[in-house]
Design a protein around this motif. Sequence first.
Motif, PDB file in Angstrom:
ATOM      1  N   LEU A  35      27.215 -17.746  -8.142  1.00 29.00           N
ATOM      2  CA  LEU A  35      28.174 -16.011  -7.633  1.00 29.00           C
ATOM      3  C   LEU A  35      29.800 -16.997  -8.784  1.00 29.00           C
ATOM      4  O   LEU A  35      30.582 -17.623  -7.855  1.00 29.00           O
ATOM      5  CB  LEU A  35      28.607 -15.787  -6.924  1.00 29.00           C
ATOM      6  N   ILE A  36      29.749 -16.672 -10.060  1.00 27.96           N
ATOM      7  CA  ILE A  36      31.636 -17.282 -10.334  1.00 27.96           C
ATOM      8  C   ILE A  36      32.732 -16.040 -10.700  1.00 27.96           C
ATOM      9  O   ILE A  36      32.416 -15.268 -11.407  1.00 27.96           O
ATOM     10  CB  ILE A  36      31.164 -17.487 -11.765  1.00 27.96           C
ATOM     11  N   ALA A  64      34.008 -20.352  -7.019  1.00 33.01           N
ATOM     12  CA  ALA A  64      32.383 -20.272  -7.174  1.00 33.01           C
ATOM     13  C   ALA A  64      31.599 -20.629  -6.333  1.00 33.01           C
ATOM     14  O   ALA A  64      32.754 -21.525  -5.186  1.00 33.01           O
ATOM     15  CB  ALA A  64      31.918 -20.541  -8.852  1.00 33.01           C
ATOM     16  N   VAL A  65      30.577 -19.861  -6.361  1.00 36.01           N
ATOM     17  CA  VAL A  65      30.208 -21.053  -4.669  1.00 36.01           C
ATOM     18  C   VAL A  65      28.502 -20.855  -5.624  1.00 36.01           C
ATOM     19  O   VAL A  65      28.184 -20.252  -6.508  1.00 36.01           O
ATOM     20  CB  VAL A  65      29.410 -20.161  -3.288  1.00 36.01           C
ATOM     21  N   ARG A  66      27.809 -21.725  -5.404  1.00 33.90           N
ATOM     22  CA  ARG A  66      26.733 -22.712  -5.548  1.00 33.90           C
ATOM     23  C   ARG A  66      25.426 -22.545  -4.453  1.00 33.90           C
ATOM     24  O   ARG A  66      25.877 -23.143  -3.909  1.00 33.90           O
ATOM     25  CB  ARG A  66      27.047 -24.147  -6.792  1.00 33.90           C
ATOM     26  N   ALA A 113      38.285 -18.185  -4.089  1.00 31.62           N
ATOM     27  CA  ALA A 113      37.175 -19.450  -3.503  1.00 31.62           C
ATOM     28  C   ALA A 113      36.803 -19.233  -2.271  1.00 31.62           C
ATOM     29  O   ALA A 113      35.440 -19.049  -1.961  1.00 31.62           O
ATOM     30  CB  ALA A 113      37.759 -20.667  -4.015  1.00 31.62           C
ATOM     31  N   ALA A 114      37.513 -19.210  -1.392  1.00 31.41           N
ATOM     32  CA  ALA A 114      37.429 -18.495   0.346  1.00 31.41           C
ATOM     33  C   ALA A 114      37.251 -17.282   0.132  1.00 31.41           C
ATOM     34  O   ALA A 114      35.596 -17.831   0.942  1.00 31.41           O
ATOM     35  CB  ALA A 114      38.644 -19.066   0.841  1.00 31.41           C
ATOM     36  N   PHE A 115      37.264 -16.501  -0.584  1.00 33.47           N
ATOM     37  CA  PHE A 115      36.460 -15.441  -0.885  1.00 33.47           C
ATOM     38  C   PHE A 115      35.533 -14.574  -0.795  1.00 33.47           C
ATOM     39  O   PHE A 115      35.016 -14.199  -0.616  1.00 33.47           O
ATOM     40  CB  PHE A 115      38.210 -14.217  -1.728  1.00 33.47           C
ATOM     41  N   LEU A 116      35.257 -15.682  -2.381  1.00 36.98           N
ATOM     42  CA  LEU A 116      33.380 -15.768  -2.491  1.00 36.98           C
ATOM     43  C   LEU A 116      32.364 -16.310  -1.178  1.00 36.98           C
ATOM     44  O   LEU A 116      31.956 -16.214  -1.036  1.00 36.98           O
ATOM     45  CB  LEU A 116      33.237 -16.918  -3.734  1.00 36.98           C
ATOM     46  N   GLU A 117      32.969 -17.139  -0.751  1.00 34.41           N
ATOM     47  CA  GLU A 117      32.628 -18.077   0.410  1.00 34.41           C
ATOM     48  C   GLU A 117      32.737 -17.086   1.267  1.00 34.41           C
ATOM     49  O   GLU A 117      31.434 -17.542   1.642  1.00 34.41           O
ATOM     50  CB  GLU A 117      33.529 -19.343   0.963  1.00 34.41           C
TER      51      GLU A 117
END
Length: 229
Positions: A35-36, A64-66, A113-117
Amino acid sequence: MYAERRSRLAPLTVWTRTVEVAGSERVLPDGCMDLIWSGEQLIVAGPDTLAHAVENTSGARYAAVRCVPGIGPALFGLPADTLRDRRVPLADVWGERAVRVLTERIAGAADPAAFLERLAAERLRDHDADAARFADAVVGELRAGADIAAIAAEVNLSERQLHRRSLTAFGYGPKTLGRVLRLNRALDLARGGLPAARVAADAGYADQAHFARDVKALAGVPLRTLLSG
């Protein structure tokens, strides 16, 4: 500049990237789904079967998160094979209204990035434990060099059932996933300075020629070109 870290919240890798020099790059298949955040849009990157060409703009920033192999379907709510070899707007997956709200929130976040995490970890909090166990077992057996019959026996499925369930979990069957995982292990060894013949033996290829053929087939370029890029 690229940086990544393992998440403590979920089976994810959190990564960021700032493009310093414009140009094209080759993203290799790794069995994962991402998710990018592009700075403008949330994008889903499905599992790749071949290298994916990306054109980068100088100064572009990504967060992103992979997902580890097999976890992406729980995050996105779709079988992995429906996203195979695709890059699609998250709005096509979760709906425009929901993603519009997320886009506004991440655009204002101090740390995208922390938001997506946190977002991914929340969606994965109640993910299917049986599906996670299946994915872990298949990936573990493939990395250990097990053949398809042995893996099917390990997870109590027929080989046909294993293939169908793997399509849902990983985006492709176990043989393709095994090739992808083996290639990534081999490239890690090669980047560490091992000669190609030793890499081929340690990674489980029949010989150096077999390794070279798989690199060309999955990455689209010879090993030397790949390592010099």
